[in-house]
Enzyme design. Structure first.
Site, PDB file in Angstrom:
ATOM      1  CE  LYS A 109      11.934 -21.871 -51.593  1.00  0.00           C
ATOM      2  NZ  LYS A 109      13.369 -21.386 -51.796  1.00  0.00           N
TER       3      LYS A 109
ATOM      4  CB  CYS B 272      15.668 -22.871 -47.005  1.00  0.00           C
ATOM      5  SG  CYS B 272      16.006 -23.425 -48.685  1.00  0.00           S
TER       6      CYS B 272
ATOM      7  CE1 TYR C 247      18.361 -28.927 -44.727  1.00  0.00           C
ATOM      8  CE2 TYR C 247      20.653 -29.176 -45.434  1.00  0.00           C
ATOM      9  CZ  TYR C 247      19.031 -28.726 -46.145  1.00  0.00           C
ATOM     10  OH  TYR C 247      19.245 -28.359 -46.813  1.00  0.00           O
TER      11      TYR C 247
END
Length: 463
Positions: A237, A291, A351
């Protein structure tokens, strides 16, 4: 036996894989999902759909009450409100704020809580550690713990496992621990969970990996890929995020030289991407969300080696709001307008378009820098309150009632396509997302990655 007895754990079970699978899908294996946020609630709902025996845990009592009424507190997720309502109504899914009680009653524990970074750019594992302590307090032999929240590699081995052992009094080998990276995204959560990507699973031992592979095989219609261990799964990830951050950093660096080369850089990128080995992303005003801006720090803090490429990409992407300000200042100088006292409109503070999430949004440093230069900053966003960023709020429906010296598009919300730009007096516009077509206006437009307005007349590949 056709199924394992109700409440029996899967790890180290003497029952066959088929019996375990039947027990899992029949509700004989109670499952707990810790964290019912943007990613956790879709995950819990899909688990409930699969097993019929899921309890979701969240510290927010309002969230718990809403879910137990069959209501969904997450907006913008197609199909999720209906799935939550159905699973709750059928008694397959309920919510609780008592994580320790839920842990005692469950055999599979799935943790999906946020991992943020602190001011020193270090991963803040406080939420994960707290939940793991609660899970450990109720852990029984045969239970399996699955971590889905993104963490620095080796977190399962060096952080989670010691907590579980300490709180439970059990030893490695009496219970299982696996990592399954969350690979979904806001606005497409159910589709991403069920269909879009293979699931990756890696355990601290072979038995943990086997059970995790079996569980996710019942959830997804895509493949399940077992990897060597939990650390490898954690790295998967993080590597995905690193790739995107570095690629965007390359695109943004190319976008910054648009004026020097005198070309539409995005046109060149699109042409280059017709070669099968090339996949350069699109330049823009910056990278946000929970992220991509965080994962590079998860990685860099874990390895002793220098990683200058990763750090440089992060620096380039963080510099893009400042680059937008530079281009706004260049435009204002063309009109002999001083930034001190200028009225600047910021379009969008989330965002990403269509997602009510402002974490690490490039709008924040943009607004801060503009205000530091003396500008009067106004902002509008159809999804969130803009005042938390210190800008004056403007109602989108009335955005053309006033005139501004300049505007910056941060977020390409579809609602902004309805703005009649001819209603504004002549102004400077910086398009940070290549989303505006103001060719029929008198505004001076600078598009990041494209250049000033006249560059648009050259056209694009495929347009």
């Amino acid at each position: 036996m056709s199924s394992i007895p109700r409440g029996i754990g899967l790890y180290g079970s003497e029952y066959s894989t088929q019996a375990q699978r039947i027990g899992l899908t029949s509700g004989a294996v109670p499952i707990a999902i810790y964290g019912l946020g943007k990613m956790g609630l879709p995950l819990a709902s899909v688990y409930a759909e699969m097993s019929g025996n899921v309890t979701g845990v969240d510290i927010d009592e309002d969230v718990v009450r809403m879910i137990n009424r069959g209501e969904c507190h997450i907006d913008g997720e197609p199909g999720l409100p209906e799935l939550v309502s159905e699973q709750v109504e059928r008694g397959r899914f309920e919510a609780s704020s008592d994580s320790r009680k839920v842990a005692k009653d469950s055999s599979v524990h799935v943790v999906i809580v946020p991992t943020l970074i602190n001011e020193e750019h270090e991963a803040d594992l406080g939420a994960l550690e707290s939940v793991c302590a609660d899970v450990g307090s109720g852990l029984d032999p045969g239970d399996l713990v699955i971590i889905e929240c993104t963490v620095p590699p080796r977190t399962c081995e060096e952080v989670v496992m010691p907590i579980l052992e300490r709180e439970s009094g059990l030893s490695r080998g009496e219970f299982g621990l696996a990592f399954c990276p969350e690979r979904t995204s806001s606005g497409k959560a159910l589709y991403k969970l069920r269909e879009a990507h293979p699931k990756i699973v890696g355990g601290i031992d072979d038995e943990s990996t086997r059970i995790a592979e079996m569980i996710y095989g019942e959830i997804t219609n895509n493949d399940v890929i077992p990897v060597s261990d939990a650390t490898t799964a954690e790295a998967v990830k993080v590597f995905e995020g690193l790739y995107r951050d570095v690629n965007i950093g390359l695109a943004n660096e190319l976008g910054r030289v648009t004026d020097s080369l005198g070309i539409d850089t995005t046109e060149a990128i699109e042409a280059a991407n017709t070669q099968s080995y090339c996949n350069i992303h699109t330049p823009g005003i910056g990278v946000g969300g929970h992220c991509i801006p965080y994962y590079p720090y998860f990685f860099m803090q874990q390895v002793p080696e220098q990683t200058p490429l990763i750090q440089t990409a992060r620096d380039v992407n963080d510099s893009m709001p400042g680059f937008a300000v530079e281009k706004l200042l260049d435009g204002l100088s063309r009109r002999h307008t001083d930034i001190d006292g200028a009225k600047v409109l910021v379009l969008g503070v989330t965002y990403r378009a269509g997602v009510a999430e402002t974490r690490a949004t490039p709008a924040a440093p943009l607004i801060e820098e503009l205000q530091g230069l003396g500008a009067d900053v106004y902002a509008t966003d159809p999804l969130v309150d803009v005042t938390e960023f210190g800008a004056a709020s403007v109602d989108l429906e009335n955005v053309t009632d006033d005139d501004y010296d300049a505007a910056v598009l941060v977020t390409a919300h579809e609602q902004f396509q309805n703005i009649d730009w001819n209603e504004f007096a002549d102004m400077i516009v910086v398009d940070g997302r290549q989303a505006l077509d103001l060719s029929d206006t008198d505004h001076y437009v600078y598009t990041i990655g494209v250049g000033p307005g006249e560059m648009r007349e050259k056209g694009r590949v495929g347009q």
